[in-house]
Design an enzyme around this catalytic site. Sequence first.
Site, PDB file in Angstrom:
ATOM      1  N   GLY A  64      -2.649  -5.964   1.807  1.00  0.00           N
ATOM      2  CA  GLY A  64      -2.030  -6.509   3.019  1.00  0.00           C
ATOM      3  C   GLY A  64      -2.061  -5.527   4.172  1.00  0.00           C
ATOM      4  CB  CYS A  65      -1.055  -1.985   4.409  1.00  0.00           C
ATOM      5  SG  CYS A  65       0.666  -2.274   3.931  1.00  0.00           S
TER       6      CYS A  65
END
Length: 155
Positions: free
Chosen positions: A46-47
Amino acid sequence: MSERLEPGDVAPAFTLPDADGNEVSLSDHKGRKTIVYFYPAALTPGCTKQACDFTDNLALLAGAGYDVIGISPDKPEKLAKFREQEDLEVTLLADPEKRVLEAYGAFGEKKLYGKTVTGVIRSTVVVDEDGKVERALYNVKATGHVAKIIKDLGI
């Protein structure tokens, strides 16, 4: 639980090391609008998606007068690896003590898979040219967030 920022608040000042160990301060960006985003961990799916989205839109954001800073509790060495591996162009800052995360309301209790845990709350704060909070968004999604910011800011 740290207090969340509201539009009109003075953005908390900070100085943190970047991926190369150089000190970067919010005051370095005075006179320009700055998007400060907080993410849990470098090199996670996600990051990575979020950082790549910011990098892909950096020219558009810069052209509209915005600088972008990503802050996580990672150490500079991990941020350097993240930057190299993903070809990132956004400024990444290390906050292992979580002082800035807490000052911005981006660290505290959150829900993760139905459980209450303490950790980084994925957040984005837009700081205006004078160092005041223009927008403060908490519990944002990693995917599609950058497009939403661009739309909301009218860029």
